[in-house]
Every structure is written in C-alpha cells, then in structure tokens.
Design an enzyme around this catalytic site. Sequence first.
Site, PDB file in Angstrom:
ATOM      1  N   SER A  37     -26.010  50.808 -61.308  1.00 18.84           N
ATOM      2  CA  SER A  37     -27.470  50.709 -61.346  1.00 18.84           C
ATOM      3  C   SER A  37     -28.174  51.973 -60.892  1.00 18.84           C
ATOM      4  O   SER A  37     -29.355  52.165 -61.183  1.00 18.84           O
ATOM      5  CB  SER A  37     -27.943  49.523 -60.498  1.00 18.84           C
ATOM      6  OG  SER A  37     -27.506  49.665 -59.164  1.00 18.84           O
ATOM      7  N   ASP A 342     -36.002  47.522 -53.733  1.00 18.00           N
ATOM      8  CA  ASP A 342     -35.806  46.070 -53.836  1.00 18.00           C
ATOM      9  C   ASP A 342     -34.690  45.544 -52.948  1.00 18.00           C
ATOM     10  O   ASP A 342     -34.218  44.433 -53.141  1.00 18.00           O
ATOM     11  CB  ASP A 342     -35.514  45.692 -55.293  1.00 18.00           C
ATOM     12  CG  ASP A 342     -34.283  46.401 -55.837  1.00 18.00           C
ATOM     13  OD1 ASP A 342     -33.627  47.146 -55.069  1.00 18.00           O
ATOM     14  OD2 ASP A 342     -33.968  46.228 -57.036  1.00 18.00           O
ATOM     15  N   HIS A 345     -31.801  49.194 -54.374  1.00 23.48           N
ATOM     16  CA  HIS A 345     -32.063  50.437 -55.109  1.00 23.48           C
ATOM     17  C   HIS A 345     -33.194  51.225 -54.471  1.00 23.48           C
ATOM     18  O   HIS A 345     -34.011  50.668 -53.736  1.00 23.48           O
ATOM     19  CB  HIS A 345     -32.393  50.105 -56.569  1.00 23.48           C
ATOM     20  CG  HIS A 345     -31.405  49.180 -57.198  1.00 23.48           C
ATOM     21  ND1 HIS A 345     -31.626  47.819 -57.337  1.00 23.48           N
ATOM     22  CD2 HIS A 345     -30.164  49.411 -57.682  1.00 23.48           C
ATOM     23  CE1 HIS A 345     -30.558  47.256 -57.888  1.00 23.48           C
ATOM     24  NE2 HIS A 345     -29.660  48.202 -58.111  1.00 23.48           N
TER      25      HIS A 345
END
Length: 380
Positions: A37, A342, A345
């Site tokens: 990610s 969040d 990240h």
Amino acid sequence: MATKFIAFLSLLILPILPSEAKSVDFNYPAVFNFGDSNSDTGELVAGLGILLDPPNGQIYFKSPSGRFCDGRLIVDFLMDAMDLPFLNAYLESVGLPNFRKGCNFAAAGSKILPATAGSVSPFSLGIQVNQFFRFKARVLELLAKGKKLDKYLPAEDYFEKGLYMFDIGQNDLAGAFYSQTFDQIVASIPNILVEFEAGIKRLYDQGARNFWIHNTGPLGCLTQNVAKFGTDPSKLDEFGCVSGHNQAAKLFNLQLHALCKKLQGQYVDSNVTYVDIYTIKSNLISNYSRYGFEQPIMACCGYGGPPLNYDSRIGCGQTKVLNGTTVSVKACNDGTEYVNWDGIHYTEAANQYISSQILTGKYSDPPFSDKMPFLLNLKF
C-alpha cells in the site's frame, strides 16, 4: 505548505557511506513498480473490486484514487521528479489507462512471501513479478502488430532501460506479530529475503538492469500497531512507538542492505540502489514539530479521539454501528499537521517530506547527490 517544503530542503542530512556501485541517474523512459500500500495506485481496489470511500484522495485527486491516502504517495512524487506521469495500476481497466511510461503492480496488503488464506492481498511479490512477465509479453505481442498502440505501451527497449522500483516487506513483518514471537519473526527474515532475491533475479534474467529498493519503515510508529501492541507503556520507546516492531524492522533492513550490496557485486552491469526509508521516517516522527507537523502518531482519519484516534473495527470513510450507535469516520480538519493518515498509511504531507529527503540522494547506497539538477524540476 511552501514554507514546509523550503524547510525540507534545508535539512541537515546524515549521509550513507559511499559505495563502489554505480549511482542512479534519474533519466528513465519508464518505471515498473512492485510493492504494497505504500506505493499502490489502485491495484488492490481494481483487483478485488473493493471501494475506497472519501475522504481518501481528498487533497490532490479530490476523490478516492485507489490510494490509501488523502493525496499523493511517495511513488507519485518520485515520478514527478523524473518528469514522468503517475503510474497506472496493472489491473485498472477503466479510464483509458496509459502504460507508455510504465506500470504499477504494487497492491495494498501484499507481502514478499506467498499469500496465505488469511492474507489481505493475493498479490505477493512473486505474483506481481508474474504479472510483469505477462504485461511484457503482451506489450511485445501488440507492438509487433503495428504502430497503432505505440502511444499507450512501452517501447521494447524501455524494459531494459526502465527503473524497477520496490517498496515491500512491511506486511511480512507487521502481520507476523499477530501470531509469532519476536524471535520467530527475526528468524524468518532470511527466508523472506531469499524470496525477494528470487524476484530480483527473475527480473534480471528478463533484462531488468536498474533496481531501486526501499527498505521498510518504523512499523512500531504506525497508529494501528501502537493501538494493538503498545497498551503496556514499557513496550514503547521515548517517541511512543512499539520498540519490538521497530527493532524487527531494523534487523530486516540490515539484511536487506547486505543483500543489495551482494547484488551490486553480482550484477555488475546493473544499478542497484538501496534507499533508507527507515531513517527518513524515523527522523520525521522524532522531530515532527521541526518539519511543521503537530501529530506524529495520531491518525487524521480515524475514530476514538486522542491520543491515537484509531479503532480497528472501523476504517477511514466507513459508516458502521458500534456499540449501538451509528458512527462515520471523517478526516481531521488539517491533514498537513498529521504524519499518519488512517492508522496505517502516511498523509500526503508526510509523503511529500519523505520524498524530498529521498531526492537529496544522501539516504541511498550508492548516494546520488551528484545528480541533483533534476531537483529543479520538482512540482511539489
């Protein structure tokens, strides 16, 4: 944000010792990216058909862009620095994706090791390399049929001249802490890196010659890990990060760096650049106020309020019933004050800071600070 950026460029940097290996020159026709990610520009969202809700993407793209962030990722800033367009995800089929300047195989939740039934992403490094091979074979097949698709596909020589970027390994370590002891995790690192080396070798054997490898960041400073593993204050360091997670990351990075040195000696016709993301991110978290941030660990988009504003039951942008009450997770008022977006990240503001530090060339082995003129082209 302008004052922040000026501050970024005036920082004192600790250089890595010089190396005999060739340094990166930042003049690449295309980029092929592999990872999780930290550099996923829409692969997991397209591949699994999941929805990313607002406020993801709110700052730069103005709507969710497949990135787990309020805006741009490190890979986006690096593409900008090379004067290349943002990378389309390999699996994104809608919106006329253009792969002329490269392709992104990174998928959120991906590991270096093969995925298991419980994995967030089925797209492990081995699968991503397989996807690249299919991509390359299909591109060459289509190019052989005529020039009609030239403006959408990489030229044949781009596969040799292009830059192969990697930012993966975080999930191998972070996920393991849920079921393994610290000693077991440390003992597994050589096996993880055997798998990583195998992926690099497969790409090298297919003609890849320019490798750009990020190490893993301070996992113990991610809000999610502090919330889960940091409830005992004795497990935290002076900055509020989980010590064991960061120690595992450091041990992983030491061995990854050694592997990169080995590859530099083994693939003498190649460029292998190791990038010390860990030091950059650690410096940001430990000196956050110096760089214009106010919250080094608390999530901007989360639920629960200070000190962490994170609840594992509900993610950024989601609406759920918790304890009989309907809850919607919204973002903080100003994401540029937060390092963490969040819980897992980084915010765009943090990614911009990290990118500016990568681009000094001083956190790399070999360093590339002698190739600095491209910094003038930055579009931050």
